[in-house]
Design an enzyme around this catalytic site. Structure first.
Site, PDB file in Angstrom:
ATOM      1  N   TYR A   1      16.681  -9.101  33.327  1.00 51.60           N
ATOM      2  CA  TYR A   1      17.733  -9.249  32.265  1.00 51.60           C
ATOM      3  C   TYR A   1      17.664  -8.110  31.347  1.00 51.60           C
ATOM      4  O   TYR A   1      18.334  -8.123  30.316  1.00 51.60           O
ATOM      5  CB  TYR A   1      16.970 -10.675  31.538  1.00 51.60           C
ATOM      6  CG  TYR A   1      15.548 -10.732  31.088  1.00 51.60           C
ATOM      7  CD1 TYR A   1      14.642 -11.177  31.857  1.00 51.60           C
ATOM      8  CD2 TYR A   1      15.182  -9.859  29.943  1.00 51.60           C
ATOM      9  CE1 TYR A   1      13.246 -10.831  31.733  1.00 51.60           C
ATOM     10  CE2 TYR A   1      13.935  -9.964  29.483  1.00 51.60           C
ATOM     11  CZ  TYR A   1      12.769 -10.637  30.331  1.00 51.60           C
ATOM     12  OH  TYR A   1      11.587 -10.651  30.266  1.00 51.60           O
TER      13      TYR A   1
ATOM     14  N   ASP B   1       8.604 -20.285  36.665  1.00 58.58           N
ATOM     15  CA  ASP B   1       9.631 -19.385  37.231  1.00 58.58           C
ATOM     16  C   ASP B   1      10.646 -20.129  38.202  1.00 58.58           C
ATOM     17  O   ASP B   1      11.717 -19.932  38.144  1.00 58.58           O
ATOM     18  CB  ASP B   1       9.097 -18.253  37.777  1.00 58.58           C
ATOM     19  CG  ASP B   1       8.507 -17.129  37.060  1.00 58.58           C
ATOM     20  OD1 ASP B   1       8.907 -17.172  35.839  1.00 58.58           O
ATOM     21  OD2 ASP B   1       7.461 -16.446  37.559  1.00 58.58           O
TER      22      ASP B   1
ATOM     23  N   GLY C   1       6.656 -11.868  43.949  1.00 51.80           N
ATOM     24  CA  GLY C   1       6.063 -12.948  43.203  1.00 51.80           C
ATOM     25  C   GLY C   1       7.663 -13.786  42.779  1.00 51.80           C
ATOM     26  O   GLY C   1       7.729 -15.044  42.899  1.00 51.80           O
TER      27      GLY C   1
ATOM     28  N   GLU D   1       0.646  -1.233   0.112  1.00 54.20           N
ATOM     29  CA  GLU D   1      -0.160  -0.067   0.041  1.00 54.20           C
ATOM     30  C   GLU D   1       0.939   1.217  -0.102  1.00 54.20           C
ATOM     31  O   GLU D   1       1.799   1.308   0.553  1.00 54.20           O
ATOM     32  CB  GLU D   1      -0.737   0.010   1.063  1.00 54.20           C
ATOM     33  CG  GLU D   1      -1.863   1.132   1.371  1.00 54.20           C
ATOM     34  CD  GLU D   1      -2.510   1.523   2.760  1.00 54.20           C
ATOM     35  OE1 GLU D   1      -1.828   1.146   3.717  1.00 54.20           O
ATOM     36  OE2 GLU D   1      -3.740   1.954   2.522  1.00 54.20           O
TER      37      GLU D   1
ATOM     38  N   LYS E   1      -0.405 -12.913  37.628  1.00 56.22           N
ATOM     39  CA  LYS E   1       0.081 -14.053  38.166  1.00 56.22           C
ATOM     40  C   LYS E   1      -0.554 -14.840  39.291  1.00 56.22           C
ATOM     41  O   LYS E   1      -0.625 -16.072  39.573  1.00 56.22           O
ATOM     42  CB  LYS E   1       1.538 -14.249  38.520  1.00 56.22           C
ATOM     43  CG  LYS E   1       2.539 -13.840  37.143  1.00 56.22           C
ATOM     44  CD  LYS E   1       3.896 -13.876  37.467  1.00 56.22           C
ATOM     45  CE  LYS E   1       5.073 -13.921  36.478  1.00 56.22           C
ATOM     46  NZ  LYS E   1       6.223 -13.989  36.743  1.00 56.22           N
TER      47      LYS E   1
HETATM   48  P1  NAP Z   1       7.041  -7.981  42.686  1.00 59.09           P
HETATM   49  O1  NAP Z   1       5.698  -9.181  43.067  1.00 59.09           O
HETATM   50  O2  NAP Z   1       6.248  -6.632  42.473  1.00 59.09           O
HETATM   51  O3  NAP Z   1       7.816  -8.038  43.981  1.00 59.09           O
HETATM   52  C1  NAP Z   1       8.951  -7.145  43.951  1.00 59.09           C
HETATM   53  C2  NAP Z   1       9.677  -7.091  45.131  1.00 59.09           C
HETATM   54  O4  NAP Z   1      10.874  -6.216  45.261  1.00 59.09           O
HETATM   55  C3  NAP Z   1       8.942  -6.680  46.422  1.00 59.09           C
HETATM   56  O5  NAP Z   1       9.467  -7.142  47.391  1.00 59.09           O
HETATM   57  C4  NAP Z   1       9.194  -5.308  46.541  1.00 59.09           C
HETATM   58  O6  NAP Z   1       9.173  -4.578  47.729  1.00 59.09           O
HETATM   59  C5  NAP Z   1      10.672  -5.215  46.049  1.00 59.09           C
HETATM   60  N1  NAP Z   1      11.209  -3.951  45.519  1.00 59.09           N
HETATM   61  C6  NAP Z   1      10.623  -3.185  44.646  1.00 59.09           C
HETATM   62  N2  NAP Z   1      11.477  -1.952  44.205  1.00 59.09           N
HETATM   63  C7  NAP Z   1      12.522  -2.166  45.360  1.00 59.09           C
HETATM   64  C8  NAP Z   1      13.575  -1.523  45.735  1.00 59.09           C
HETATM   65  N3  NAP Z   1      13.639  -0.402  44.933  1.00 59.09           N
HETATM   66  N4  NAP Z   1      14.160  -1.540  46.758  1.00 59.09           N
HETATM   67  C9  NAP Z   1      14.352  -2.858  47.213  1.00 59.09           C
HETATM   68  N5  NAP Z   1      12.987  -3.715  47.022  1.00 59.09           N
HETATM   69  C10 NAP Z   1      12.209  -3.112  46.190  1.00 59.09           C
HETATM   70  O7  NAP Z   1       7.470  -8.397  41.463  1.00 59.09           O
HETATM   71  P2  NAP Z   1       8.261  -9.915  40.865  1.00 59.09           P
HETATM   72  O8  NAP Z   1       7.159 -10.441  40.165  1.00 59.09           O
HETATM   73  O9  NAP Z   1       8.635 -10.365  42.083  1.00 59.09           O
HETATM   74  O10 NAP Z   1       9.397  -9.512  39.915  1.00 59.09           O
HETATM   75  C11 NAP Z   1      10.502  -8.809  40.283  1.00 59.09           C
HETATM   76  C12 NAP Z   1      11.491  -8.658  39.451  1.00 59.09           C
HETATM   77  O11 NAP Z   1      11.988  -9.985  38.727  1.00 59.09           O
HETATM   78  C13 NAP Z   1      11.111  -7.654  38.217  1.00 59.09           C
HETATM   79  O12 NAP Z   1      12.041  -6.950  37.585  1.00 59.09           O
HETATM   80  C14 NAP Z   1      10.796  -8.904  37.062  1.00 59.09           C
HETATM   81  O13 NAP Z   1      10.723  -8.614  35.699  1.00 59.09           O
HETATM   82  C15 NAP Z   1      11.903  -9.915  37.210  1.00 59.09           C
HETATM   83  N6  NAP Z   1      11.524 -11.465  36.919  1.00 59.09           N
HETATM   84  C16 NAP Z   1      12.515 -11.888  35.924  1.00 59.09           C
HETATM   85  C17 NAP Z   1      12.005 -13.027  35.589  1.00 59.09           C
HETATM   86  C18 NAP Z   1      13.110 -13.790  34.676  1.00 59.09           C
HETATM   87  O14 NAP Z   1      12.537 -14.856  34.110  1.00 59.09           O
HETATM   88  N7  NAP Z   1      14.174 -13.400  34.605  1.00 59.09           N
HETATM   89  C19 NAP Z   1      10.879 -13.753  35.984  1.00 59.09           C
HETATM   90  C20 NAP Z   1       9.879 -13.155  36.847  1.00 59.09           C
HETATM   91  C21 NAP Z   1      10.215 -11.924  37.390  1.00 59.09           C
HETATM   92  P3  NAP Z   1       7.748  -3.923  48.375  1.00 59.09           P
HETATM   93  O15 NAP Z   1       6.746  -5.344  48.655  1.00 59.09           O
HETATM   94  O16 NAP Z   1       8.018  -3.473  49.455  1.00 59.09           O
HETATM   95  O17 NAP Z   1       7.201  -3.285  47.226  1.00 59.09           O
END
Ligand code: NAP
Length: 498
Positions: free
Chosen positions: A442, A333, A359, A37, A297
């Site tokens: 990551y 996970d 989580g 297009e 989740k």
């Molecule tokens: P979530 O359930 O929101 O938990 C986040 C945790 O981090 C909570 O304990 C939170 O504390 C704490 N937190 C947030 N900001 C903070 C800071 N600046 N200083 C200290 N503590 C802090 O999130 P999630 O699902 O666990 O995910 C967490 C991270 O893991 C994300 O970045 C996600 O992308 C990554 N992840 C990666 C994979 C992978 O395959 N590599 C898989 C899953 C998740 P509060 O409760 O006090 O807010």
């Protein structure tokens, strides 16, 4: 004459403000498709239009090319400020210069007398289109009838889909016998946009460079990542649900895996604003399984027919299999954490600190505790750390103690340091007393935390390993085949580079 819409049903969209850009994009598009297009309304002024069309007249089009000319007026959501007569004159000229079709929006077509469109466009094919950039109105069938009455031999309906249910209504039009082009617009409509050809749409549009409508995927992605032109009734549909979901690397990773294993399957990103909206699409789209990300989740647990006991214990599901109309939840996970660490360290008997109590921390804590690690949890809210530590038979540690403690592994399970705040680190250098740091993030691949660790001579593991591990486990649960690790890794790394 009723011209063919072209042998390729994925239509590349060429849109630039200068003739030079249009030429470059057209040549680029022709490398991927023979149906293109030309958005002439994007050209800055009449001089650029004349320049481009003069070039087009001389240009040797490859055999089988079908060019569609569009000069959409502002009132119909385009950029052309001239009158309807000017618009039709440009479209007529485009046909004389090699276009085989002209797309005229209903607002312009309705201003002509019966047969007017045919007279004005001469030998070109006539497409009449309806656009709604705000919503998907009711009674779409009536709109289709009006487009046919206005003189369209092919009709196009492009509407903003604010829900997945909207996009299903647009898709339904594609199964009509008359030639209909169904274009679900907006991010919630993206999966349906990719599935439109499978549903019977005469074309699917994808821009070469500049997006011309909301929720488009690029021509390269439409062809190479989603293989939209190859999908058929037997294609197994998978996807990831989340909000936001546009940044997810899972479509790149899983689609590459399907191709590598020669499977007729596709993996789509579903922007889900309401879980029920998505759940209602499982049957009509024939979804065979999906990945679950933030913020669903935990919430998805309420809607499952059956849940793996471990996922139920963790309290989070990131993988769903659909079988016989029932949905079954799993947590990969957990597997991702183990796959990331097992290759680097003997887990049994290791002392591991998990920083964070959300989580991902829960999945890591259960996985590591079950593998024989002694698990310590530290979080900015000590009560949450305590609660999680209690669940897995571990120990909660206050942040102030970290400088005096030693661990085999420290796991960052918080988003601190994630793009775009890549200059942050959840922990300070002096708190890293361990042999290995595993950052669950990551994006970027080398986080600030990992850089601090390297400077202290500590080994590091990127969240990429966990992402791959959980994705490979998902692939294996859905397909029963071994996941092609190298292919999946390359797909994710290439996407991260972009
Ligand atoms: P979530 O359930 O929101 O938990 C986040 C945790 O981090 C909570 O304990 C939170 O504390 C704490 N937190 C947030 N900001 C903070 C800071 N600046 N200083 C200290 N503590 C802090 O999130 P999630 O699902 O666990 O995910 C967490 C991270 O893991 C994300 O970045 C996600 O992308 C990554 N992840 C990666 C994979 C992978 O395959 N590599 C898989 C899953 C998740 P509060 O409760 O006090 O807010």
């Amino acid at each position: 004459m009723r011209s063919s819409l072209g042998k390729d049903r994925i239509c590349g969209v060429v849109a630039a403000v200068e003739a030079r850009g249009m030429k470059r994009q057209l040549q680029q598009a022709l490398r991927l498709t023979r149906t293109v297009e030309l958005r002439l309304d994007w050209l800055r002024n009449e001089r650029e239009v004349a320049r481009f069309l003069a070039w087009l007249r001389r240009f040797q089009l490859p055999a089988g090319t079908a060019l569609l000319a569009t000069c959409r007026r502002i009132e119909a959501g385009g950029k052309f400020a001239g009158s309807v007569a000017d618009q039709l004159a440009i479209l007529r000229l485009a046909i004389e210069c090699g276009c085989s079709w002209a797309d005229v929006e209903i607002e312009s077509a309705q201003r002509l007398r019966a047969g007017g469109l045919r007279r004005l466009l001469g030998p070109g094919g006539r497409m009449v289109s309806y656009h709604n950039f705000v919503r998907t109105p009711r009674k779409l069938e009536t709109r289709v009838k009006r487009l046919e009455q206005a003189g369209g031999t092919v009709v196009k309906v492009a509407t903003q889909c604010n829900t997945i249910a909207d996009s299903l209504r647009v898709l339904k039009l594609a199964s009509r016998k008359v030639r209909v082009i169904a274009v679900p617009m907006g991010e919630a409509g993206l999966p349906a946009r990719i599935l439109a050809l499978r549903a019977g749409s005469a074309l699917a549009y994808a821009p070469v460079e500049n997006a011309t409508a909301p929720g488009q995927v690029s021509l390269e992605e439409m062809k190479r990542v989603y293989r939209a032109g190859e999908l058929n009734a037997r294609t197994r549909v998978y996807g990831v649900i989340g909000n936001p979901v546009g940044h997810s690397l899972s479509p790149r990773m899983q689609n590459a895996a399907f191709v590598a294993r020669g499977m007729n399957a596709v993996f789509l990103p579903f922007l889900v604003r309401e879980l029920r909206d998505f759940l209602g699409a499982i049957r009509p789209l024939g979804i065979a399984g999906f990945s679950v990300t933030i913020p669903y989740k935990r919430l998805i647990l309420r809607f499952l027919d059956d849940c793996d006991p471990l996922a139920a214990e963790i309290g989070a599901v990131n993988t769903v299999i659909v079988h016989g109309g029932k949905i079954h939840g799993y947590n990969t996970d957990y597997v991702g954490v183990l796959r990331a660490l097992e290759r680097r360290i003997a887990l049994s008997g290791s002392r591991v600190l998990i920083f964070g109590a959300g989580g991902a921390a829960r999945a890591a804590a259960f996985a590591l505790a079950r593998s024989g690690c002694s698990v310590c949890i530290c979080a900015r809210r000590p009560a949450r750390a305590k609660a999680l530590a209690r669940k897995v038979g571990g120990e909660a540690i206050l942040r102030a103690r970290l400088r005096r403690e030693n661990f085999d592994v420290i796991v960052n399970a918080t988003p601190a340091g994630m793009y775009p705040r890549a200059d942050e680190s959840p922990l300070e250098a002096g708190e890293l007393n361990c042999r290995l740091v595993f950052d669950i993030i990551y994006r970027p691949l080398k986080t600030k935390l990992m850089q601090l660790a390297v400077r202290r001579g500590i080994e590091t593991v990127s969240g990429l390993e966990m992402f791959l591990g959980q994705g490979m486990a998902q692939f294996e649960l859905w397909t029963g085949k071994r996941a092609p690790e190298a292919v999946m890794r390359r797909a994710v790394l290439n996407a991260l580079k972009k």
